[in-house]
Write a protein that holds these residues in place. Sequence first.
Motif, PDB file in Angstrom:
ATOM      1  N   GLY A 199       0.763  -1.259   0.049  1.00 11.09           N
ATOM      2  CA  GLY A 199      -0.140   0.037  -0.040  1.00 11.09           C
ATOM      3  C   GLY A 199       0.817   1.285   0.019  1.00 11.09           C
ATOM      4  N   GLY A 200       2.152   1.188   0.834  1.00 17.08           N
ATOM      5  CA  GLY A 200       2.783   2.304   0.649  1.00 17.08           C
ATOM      6  C   GLY A 200       3.315   2.698  -0.591  1.00 17.08           C
ATOM      7  N   TRP A 201       3.949   1.690  -1.267  1.00 17.95           N
ATOM      8  CA  TRP A 201       4.614   2.005  -2.601  1.00 17.95           C
ATOM      9  C   TRP A 201       3.402   2.501  -3.724  1.00 17.95           C
ATOM     10  N   ASN A 202       2.158   1.936  -3.396  1.00 21.94           N
ATOM     11  CA  ASN A 202       1.069   2.444  -4.418  1.00 21.94           C
ATOM     12  C   ASN A 202       0.828   3.684  -3.973  1.00 21.94           C
ATOM     13  N   LEU A 203       1.036   4.110  -2.685  1.00 22.26           N
ATOM     14  CA  LEU A 203       0.733   5.575  -2.242  1.00 22.26           C
ATOM     15  C   LEU A 203       1.816   6.495  -2.891  1.00 22.26           C
ATOM     16  N   LEU A 204       3.030   6.048  -3.096  1.00 26.37           N
ATOM     17  CA  LEU A 204       4.088   6.596  -3.634  1.00 26.37           C
ATOM     18  C   LEU A 204       3.527   7.053  -5.100  1.00 26.37           C
ATOM     19  N   GLY A 205       3.025   6.052  -5.786  1.00 24.09           N
ATOM     20  CA  GLY A 205       2.490   6.386  -7.207  1.00 24.09           C
ATOM     21  C   GLY A 205       1.532   7.370  -7.194  1.00 24.09           C
ATOM     22  N   SER A 206       0.419   7.181  -6.392  1.00 24.52           N
ATOM     23  CA  SER A 206      -0.637   7.915  -6.250  1.00 24.52           C
ATOM     24  C   SER A 206      -0.299   9.542  -5.856  1.00 24.52           C
ATOM     25  N   ALA A 207       0.477   9.860  -4.860  1.00 27.20           N
ATOM     26  CA  ALA A 207       1.401  11.185  -4.739  1.00 27.20           C
ATOM     27  C   ALA A 207       1.843  11.482  -5.669  1.00 27.20           C
ATOM     28  N   SER A 208       2.697  10.800  -6.586  1.00 30.09           N
ATOM     29  CA  SER A 208       3.483  11.543  -7.631  1.00 30.09           C
ATOM     30  C   SER A 208       2.328  12.026  -8.718  1.00 30.09           C
ATOM     31  N   ASN A 209       1.257  11.407  -8.979  1.00 29.07           N
ATOM     32  CA  ASN A 209       0.323  11.782  -9.987  1.00 29.07           C
ATOM     33  C   ASN A 209      -0.417  12.983  -9.459  1.00 29.07           C
ATOM     34  N   VAL A 210      -0.937  12.986  -8.345  1.00 22.23           N
ATOM     35  CA  VAL A 210      -1.570  14.358  -7.671  1.00 22.23           C
ATOM     36  C   VAL A 210      -0.815  15.272  -7.427  1.00 22.23           C
ATOM     37  N   ALA A 211       0.822  15.060  -7.039  1.00 24.94           N
ATOM     38  CA  ALA A 211       1.572  16.247  -6.934  1.00 24.94           C
ATOM     39  C   ALA A 211       1.821  16.806  -8.234  1.00 24.94           C
ATOM     40  N   THR A 212       2.082  15.870  -9.319  1.00 23.85           N
ATOM     41  CA  THR A 212       2.192  16.725 -10.642  1.00 23.85           C
ATOM     42  C   THR A 212       1.042  17.478 -10.961  1.00 23.85           C
ATOM     43  N   GLN A 213      -0.200  16.855 -11.114  1.00 21.24           N
ATOM     44  CA  GLN A 213      -1.289  17.744 -11.478  1.00 21.24           C
ATOM     45  C   GLN A 213      -1.384  18.997 -10.765  1.00 21.24           C
ATOM     46  N   GLN A 214      -1.354  18.853  -9.339  1.00 30.06           N
ATOM     47  CA  GLN A 214      -1.707  20.156  -8.444  1.00 30.06           C
ATOM     48  C   GLN A 214      -0.419  20.972  -8.635  1.00 30.06           C
ATOM     49  N   GLY A 215       0.919  20.389  -8.811  1.00 33.68           N
ATOM     50  CA  GLY A 215       2.052  21.314  -8.959  1.00 33.68           C
ATOM     51  C   GLY A 215       2.114  22.112 -10.057  1.00 33.68           C
ATOM     52  N   ILE A 216       1.599  21.618 -11.270  1.00 36.26           N
ATOM     53  CA  ILE A 216       1.422  22.222 -12.700  1.00 36.26           C
ATOM     54  C   ILE A 216       0.566  23.383 -12.481  1.00 36.26           C
ATOM     55  N   ASN A 217      -0.721  22.924 -11.688  1.00 40.33           N
ATOM     56  CA  ASN A 217      -1.777  23.880 -11.401  1.00 40.33           C
ATOM     57  C   ASN A 217      -1.104  25.287 -10.888  1.00 40.33           C
ATOM     58  N   ILE A 218      -0.494  25.054  -9.766  1.00 42.34           N
ATOM     59  CA  ILE A 218       0.277  26.018  -8.927  1.00 42.34           C
ATOM     60  C   ILE A 218       1.034  26.847  -9.832  1.00 42.34           C
ATOM     61  N   LEU A 219       2.020  26.225 -10.680  1.00 45.44           N
ATOM     62  CA  LEU A 219       2.903  27.043 -11.434  1.00 45.44           C
ATOM     63  C   LEU A 219       2.276  27.819 -12.614  1.00 45.44           C
ATOM     64  N   PHE A 220       1.094  27.125 -12.980  1.00 51.52           N
ATOM     65  CA  PHE A 220       0.482  28.087 -14.030  1.00 51.52           C
ATOM     66  C   PHE A 220      -0.081  29.238 -13.280  1.00 51.52           C
ATOM     67  N   ASN A 221      -0.702  29.089 -12.047  1.00 50.35           N
ATOM     68  CA  ASN A 221      -1.025  30.231 -11.109  1.00 50.35           C
ATOM     69  C   ASN A 221      -0.300  31.278 -10.997  1.00 50.35           C
ATOM     70  N   ILE A 222       1.206  30.889 -10.655  1.00 48.83           N
ATOM     71  CA  ILE A 222       2.098  31.641 -10.212  1.00 48.83           C
ATOM     72  C   ILE A 222       2.711  32.550 -11.680  1.00 48.83           C
ATOM     73  N   PHE A 223       3.092  31.985 -12.570  1.00 51.91           N
ATOM     74  CA  PHE A 223       3.554  32.402 -13.649  1.00 51.91           C
ATOM     75  C   PHE A 223       2.509  33.167 -14.605  1.00 51.91           C
ATOM     76  N   ILE A 224       1.262  32.473 -14.626  1.00 48.62           N
ATOM     77  CA  ILE A 224       0.360  33.103 -15.751  1.00 48.62           C
ATOM     78  C   ILE A 224      -0.773  33.785 -15.010  1.00 48.62           C
ATOM     79  N   GLY A 225      -1.698  33.048 -14.123  1.00 49.83           N
ATOM     80  CA  GLY A 225      -2.693  33.349 -13.702  1.00 49.83           C
ATOM     81  C   GLY A 225      -3.959  32.459 -13.573  1.00 49.83           C
ATOM     82  N   VAL A 226      -4.925  32.998 -12.981  1.00 51.02           N
ATOM     83  CA  VAL A 226      -6.252  32.040 -12.808  1.00 51.02           C
ATOM     84  C   VAL A 226      -6.706  31.567 -14.212  1.00 51.02           C
ATOM     85  N   SER A 227      -6.668  32.393 -15.369  1.00 49.95           N
ATOM     86  CA  SER A 227      -7.175  32.033 -16.630  1.00 49.95           C
ATOM     87  C   SER A 227      -6.812  30.545 -17.052  1.00 49.95           C
ATOM     88  N   VAL A 228      -5.565  30.369 -16.813  1.00 50.01           N
ATOM     89  CA  VAL A 228      -4.985  29.201 -17.230  1.00 50.01           C
ATOM     90  C   VAL A 228      -5.526  27.839 -16.300  1.00 50.01           C
TER      91      VAL A 228
END
Length: 507
Positions: free
Chosen positions: A234-263
């Motif tokens: 379950g822990g190694w599965n959690l690593l895979g889930s966390a990497s997907n969630v972190a990537t999606q949310q991380g890109i959204n945060i970077l979009f917000n920082i560099f461009i804005g809410v429209s993106v």
Amino acid sequence: MDPVTDNKRIAKNTIFLYIRQFVIMGVTLFTFRMVLELLGINDFGTYNVIGGIVILFSFISGALTQSTQRYLSFQIGKNDATALQQVFSMSLNIYGLACIVILILAETIGLWFVNKYLEFPTGDIFAANVVYQCTIISLLFQILQLPYQAAIISFEKMNFFAYLSILEAILKLVVVIILFSITTNRLIWYAASLSGVSILICITYKSYCTQRFTSCKYSQFWNKQTFKELISFGGWNLLGSASNVATQQGINILFNIFIGVSVNAAMGVANQVCNAVNTFVTNFQTAFNPQIIKLYAMNEQEAFFNLIFRASRISFMLLFIIGLPIIICCKPILSLWLTEIPPNSIQFIQLMMVFGLIDALSGPLWVSAQASGRIKWYMILISSMISLNIPIAFILLRYGVSPIYVILIRVVLNFIIANVRIFYLKHLINLPVGKYYQRVMIPIIIVCLISFPIPLYLYDFTNTITGKFLLFVLTFIIAFINSTFLLLTRSEKSTIANKLNRMIHRI
């Protein structure tokens, strides 16, 4: 295992899961609108702030559920009743401990955080605290039902799983209808009623499993090795889930920082469209997954690999038939759906649909890795590659590159990861790489190459709504015909033809 019987079971289970998805989607969309109208924006906002706790926990519970389902399916394949009951009992022990830890944290740190830092539009702290307690109750019972839900999927009782999911959606609709007769404290009544629904569904899952499966009757059992295996997996599965969630949310945060809410709005539209389409493939793969694990446990190598090939081809086919018309006719679809289309939405949807097609192809490969049980280095490798999206996105956005290229790089990286996964599985489960490319990848590439040109050429000649609709239908037909003839084997075509003939004769 009889291949003919297995294919019929998969087909039947897929139908049940598809019906489940259509009903739940319709009821959920209708319920959402009614809840927003009845509670109002302020109360609805309060409920969602508190209810976010469940969403936050969802990827953790998902990882634990995958662990339970894998080990249950594996023991069913081994036909070891004693080990099966021990795995189930240990799973209940683990989920029970998880509930105790969550309850302690929720009633201390969580309660302090809610009252100290969260702001509520209505300013009603009492209502917020009642909703918080109801949410915790719902969460605990949702966790306790997960081992029983995993058992139902492992035993491939998708009809009951579909019926109960539909019942849950209908009960939530009934709760909303009852709210019409309540004039005060609607928020509290709504939260309390949903807690009641969670308790009822959990009890129903438990009653069904204990009556139908002797292995789902809890016995006092504790084994350090089994506990370690379940938690580690379950822990190694959690690593895979966390990497997907972190990537999606991380890109959204970077979009917000560099461009804005429209993106962010454009990304939200793309995710909503693609998630709705991808759910149908997920349902199909849910019907396949238990048999992949069981065949591995039985050491039926030829049947195991054939099922992986078939699941990969059909998963891609199901999404491609829906996805190609959406990719080609994305702009007119959005124009009919939204009054205002956020910039970059069209390109985001088109690229994320391609991303989803790659994921659909890779789904059975991921499950075959799970079947082996040796996922530590597999998860480390794949999760590390997925996480590369964040630094790449940062560098691109830092130098003013269009956000479209950020998503394009994510698609390209996902394609590279899919191929790395194939070659890694050669080492992990002795996957015949040559056969996989010959029987899966090459036919898929051919289907893509011959399906795109005609719709792309005709797009510029269809300027009316009627013309775009006809193009959508034509693209769907092209994708269906090409996929059917090039991705299905002769026996699979024969099976589909026989079923269609029976339906016609009945009509």
